[in-house]
Every structure is written in structure tokens, then in C-alpha cells.
Design an enzyme around this catalytic site. Structure first.
Site, PDB file in Angstrom:
ATOM      1  N   ASN A  87       0.800  -1.222   0.000  1.00  0.00           N
ATOM      2  CA  ASN A  87       0.000   0.000   0.000  1.00  0.00           C
ATOM      3  C   ASN A  87       0.835   1.277   0.000  1.00  0.00           C
ATOM      4  O   ASN A  87       0.579   2.202  -0.756  1.00  0.00           O
ATOM      5  CB  ASN A  87      -1.002  -0.014   1.152  1.00  0.00           C
TER       6      ASN A  87
ATOM      7  N   GLU B 101       4.193  -4.129  12.655  1.00  0.00           N
ATOM      8  CA  GLU B 101       3.284  -3.005  12.419  1.00  0.00           C
ATOM      9  C   GLU B 101       2.136  -3.565  11.598  1.00  0.00           C
ATOM     10  O   GLU B 101       2.296  -3.912  10.425  1.00  0.00           O
ATOM     11  CB  GLU B 101       4.015  -1.882  11.678  1.00  0.00           C
TER      12      GLU B 101
ATOM     13  N   CYS C  26      -3.222   1.377   6.856  1.00  0.00           N
ATOM     14  CA  CYS C  26      -3.487   0.795   8.170  1.00  0.00           C
ATOM     15  C   CYS C  26      -4.119   1.800   9.123  1.00  0.00           C
ATOM     16  O   CYS C  26      -4.878   1.434  10.020  1.00  0.00           O
ATOM     17  CB  CYS C  26      -2.196   0.230   8.777  1.00  0.00           C
TER      18      CYS C  26
END
Length: 486
Positions: free
Chosen positions: A154, A252, A286
Site C-alpha cells: 500500500n 506493524e 493501516c
């Protein structure tokens, strides 16, 4: 030849030199058009093994260089990101489906990550410690050796470089496995930058590959640190496997961040920020605002304004069109998004805007009156979907915002800054913004989430990067040998 001329990397992997990948090649596809942009090589487990072996040898010489030489490589890398930004940004736009401002953000942060990392080699790396015995006692931070980095599609450049740059600066070698869907933006670009910056061969390898290569990297006995960015489900597997091998692992992971709108918020400005928080990069972030919690007194107006904003946003090819949203990365992700929207409507949510698509272009979607058990509210969508739920009291807002396994980011909108900060203190997240949406990152900030969003802040700033990519040794020296009753 251009900086990213495909004649250098077409069908190849990078281990300090460009080699044919043993697992063949994968096509680089432009999601907006379906066009073939070339191919990158795919590594297999044998390629990984060879790269790690080379990295172990190269790392020793790299760590032994004067700190000024390592810093100079990182500074040159930062300058190269800036010098070749336009070409790299075009790749990010075409390969990841990004808008140009988002691509520009990636190259900007990549340069800043390298400049920040360039200060690490000269940073104090130890302490003199008091001792009861007559001796010199001190701690020393030393490189871990080889760092494995696994990065997603992303934000392919940022989510690679923020581990690669500090790890290299601190004297480590790095083996990077980028997502094959964005292996140029998140892999080839880093290889080329550090190749031109003068990084010694073997210190950085870039190995696009499948899950078998990622698993082998996590399991490899000569890779003591893993830095992983990706979904929570994959992160649980990575964390479990790394822990079983007694590795330090930095995770993460996903999020379902709340955006809380109080009754005194500037509604027009908040709607604009809320749209950005949910629809930036098609919601494939995210930190996306996955839950809009709005005070009941302004709820109907907020829903109407957000839906009107969503309906007005143009969607299309980010390379040639003036658009606000580009394509979803692939059909599998689009089907997941649409399935969650459809299931949420079936569960009782009202479709206020969007919910339709053409090809890989999904319309920005607003869901109102959403049951808190509906999939698009309860889970991370990773798409351009904004579920909106009302609340009546601050205590209810805190309870709703806190009722999630995730704890990554938080946005609060109010004219009362003190109230906003108090509310932020009451909601457990790694990141909180008052009068801003949930998406944001800078090279020098501590980044990370709580709970299912990861295992805490570990990127950004000298202290956290040093902790992440070094080990601590205790060393003593005394003038005379101590006497012992033996």
C-alpha cells in the site's frame, strides 16, 4: 538510460548484483489499466539462503567502516531520492494505483528517513555505568547483524525504507522482501538508490517472492531481527514463528481507527478531514479512519455532508485523470471490500453513498446507522468505506472507540482542545490527533500501535531505531585481576 531503466532490473533480483531469480518472474501490472509494466525476478528459498550468507560476510566490513562513511552513504541516498523523485513517483502511481500527492509524500519521507538515519552512526551508542567493583563498566549498542524486512503493497516505499535506512545506518545488513505486486516501487527503487549511493555489495538484498520466501526469512537462523508490516493475521504468524526462534520481531499491523466528532466541531472542515481519513489511497492504509463516531446532535448533518462529499469525489486513473481515488490494488481485495459492504447493508446498515464499482475502481462509500457487529464496522476493511455511528455522551464515545482489538490511530474533532486531549488520554491508541484525521507519518516520530495493531512504537527517532536494530552488550575492564576464594 533513466535511473530506473528496466534493462538493469527486468526479470532480476538484487543481492548486490542483479541476478536471475530462481523462481522465475512476475509481471508488474498497472491496476488502473491492466497494462504490463515489465517484470521483476522472483526469489526462491535457495536465493534467500545465498543472500543471507553474503549479507553475513558483507555486514562485518560495513559495520567496521568509520561512522562517517556509513553516514555519507545515507546522506547520498537521501539526495538521490530527491534527485529522482519524479521518475520514482510515476512508478508509485502506476504500480500501486496512488495519486500523485501520495506518491510525492512517499519520496519525501524516503529522503527524510535517510537523512534521519544518517545521524545515527554518530549518535552515542552506550553508557558508562556505575559499578560496586573497582572497574570501568559500560554498555555498548552493537549491530544485530542481518535484519529481515517484509513490506506490503500500500505504501511500498515508505514501509520499506523506514526499516531499511536505520538498520543500514547502524551497521547492519538487510534482506528486504517487498510485495511482488509493488516490487519496483518497494524494492527495485531501494536497490538502485543504495547501489548509486555507494553501499557495498551484499549489504542490501531485494528479494521479491512468495510466502515461502517470507517464511524462510523469518525462520532463518542467521537473521536475528525481523521487521514486518502487514495484516494482523499474517503478523500473528510472523510473530509466533519469530518468537519460536528467539528473534526480536517488530510488527506493524492492521487497524480500525476511530474518528470521534464532538458536538462543537467545525462540521464542514471535519467532514473534509474525515473523507481524507477514510478515502486516502482508496482506504488501503493501516491508519484509515475505519469508524466515524459522531455526536447525536450533529449526526444526521455529518452523514449527509460526508455522503455528498463522497458522491462528488472523482474516481479514475491517477496517472492521467484529475481524480481523488485511484484503483484498488487487485480484484481479490476489491471483492473483499464489496463483500464487507454488502454484508453490512444486509445486517442493517444504510448505504448513504457509494457501494458500487467499475473494474478495480470502487466508489467512496458511506454507511450510516451501522450496527456495531456489522463487518465493515467491526473489522478492518482496507478499502474506501466510512461507517458512521452516533453517540450521546463522552463516556459512550470512549467506550465505542475503545471497543476494538486494534489500537493504532485516533482522530478527535472539537473546538475545546483540552477536552480533546483528555478524550485522547482515555482511548488506548499508539497515535492520537486532535483536530486531524487518523492518517499521518513523519520520519522522526515514534510509530506503532497497541493490541492487534502491533507490538508498540519502534520506528522513528534515534532512541527507538537504536533499540530496534542493535543489541546491548555490558563490558567491564579492571586494572588488576580480582581475588577470588578459589
Amino acid at each position: 538510460m533513466t535511473f530506473l531503466d528496466s534493462a538493469r532490473w527486468q526479470g532480476r533480483i538484487f543481492t548486490g548484483e542483479w541476478l536471475t531469480g530462481s523462481a522465475g518472474e512476475t509481471t508488474v501490472t498497472e491496476p488502473a489499466t491492466g497494462a504490463d509494466l515489465g517484470s521483476v525476478g522472483l526469489a526462491d528459498v535457495a536465493d534467500l539462503d545465498a543472500a543471507v550468507s553474503r549479507a553475513v560476510q558483507a555486514q562485518r566490513d560495513w559495520a567496521a567502516l568509520p561512522h562517517t562513511e556509513r553516514a555519507a552513504v545515507l546522506r547520498r541516498a537521501g539526495e538521490l531520492w530527491e534527485a529522482h523523485a519524479a521518475e520514482i513517483e510515476t512508478w508509485i502511481i502506476r504500480e500501486a494505483g496512488s495519486l500523485r500527492p501520495k506518491a510525492q509524500l512517499e519520496t519525501h519521507i524516503a529522503a527524510q528517513e535517510c537523512y534521519e538515519a544518517a545521524a545515527l552512526p554518530s549518535h552515542p551508542l552506550g553508557e558508562v555505568l556505575p559499578s560496586e567493583a573497582p572497574r570501568l563498566s559500560f554498555s555498548k549498542q552493537v549491530p544485530v547483524g542481518v535484519v529481515g524486512v517484509i513490506a506490503p503493497f500500500n505504501f511500498p516505499l515508505i514501509l520499506s525504507i523506514r526499516s531499511v535506512a536505520p538498520a543500514l545506518a547502524l551497521g547492519n545488513a538487510v534482506v528486504l522482501k517487498p510485495d511482488p505486486r509493488t516490487a519496483v516501487s518497494g524494492g527495485v527503487t531501494l536497490a538502485r538508490i543504495f547501489e548509486e549511493a555507494g553501499l557495498p555489495a551484499g549489504v542490501l538484498s531485494v528479494l521479491p517472492g512468495g510466502a515461502d520466501v517470507g517464511g524462510a526469512l523469518v525462520d532463518h537462523p542467521r537473521v536475528p531481527v525481523i521487521s514486518f508490516t502487514g495484516s494482523t493475521g499474517a503478523g500473528r504468524v510472523v510473530g509466533a514463528n519469530a518468537s519460536r526462534n528467539l528473534k526480536k520481531v517488530h510488527l506493524e499491523l492492521g487497524g480500525n481507527s476511530a474518528l470521534v466528532v464532538l458536538d462543537d466541531a467545525d462540521l464542514d472542515a471535519t467532514v473534509s478531514a474525515g473523507a481524507a481519513g477514510s478515502f486516502l489511497h482508496q482506504g488501503q492504509v493501516c491508519m484509515t479512519a475505519g469508524r466515524h463516531l459522531v455526536h447525536e446532535s450533529v449526526y444526521d448533518e455529518y452523514v449527509a455532508k460526508l455522503a455528498a462529499k463522497a458522491d462528488a469525489l472523482p474516481v479514475g486513473d491517477p496517472l492521467g485523470d484529475d481524480v481523488a481515488l485511484g484503483p484498488i490494488i487487485d480484484k481479490g481485495q476489491l471483492d473483499k471490500i464489496h463483500g464487507m459492504v454488502t454484508a453490512s447493508v444486509e445486517a442493517g446498515a444504510r448505504l448513504a453513498a457509494g457501494g458500487t464499482y467499475e473494474g478495480l475502481f470502487y466508489r467512496p462509500t458511506v454507511l450510516a446507522d451501522v450496527p456495531t457487529t456489522a463487518p465493515a464496522y467491526a473489522h478492518e476493511v482496507f478499502g474506501p468505506v466510512a461507517p458512521v455511528v452516533p453517540f450521546s455522551t463522552l463516556d459512550e464515545a470512549v467506550a465505542l472507540a475503545s471497543d476494538s482489538e486494534y489500537g493504532l490511530s485516533l482522530g478527535i474533532f472539537t473546538r475545546d482542545i483540552g477536552k480533546g486531549l483528555e478524550l485522547a488520554d482515555a482511548i488506548p491508541t499508539g497515535i492520537a490527533h486532535v483536530n486531524d484525521q487518523t492518517v499521518g507519518d513523519e520520519a522522526n516520530i515514534p510509530f506503532g500501535g497497541f493490541g492487534a495493531s502491533g507490538n508498540g512504537s519502534r520506528f522513528g527517532g534515534h532512541t527507538r531505531n537504536i533499540d530496534a536494530f542493535t543489541e546491548t552488550r555490558w563490558i567491564t575492564a579492571r586494572r588488576d585481576v580480582a581475588g577470588y576464594p578459589f
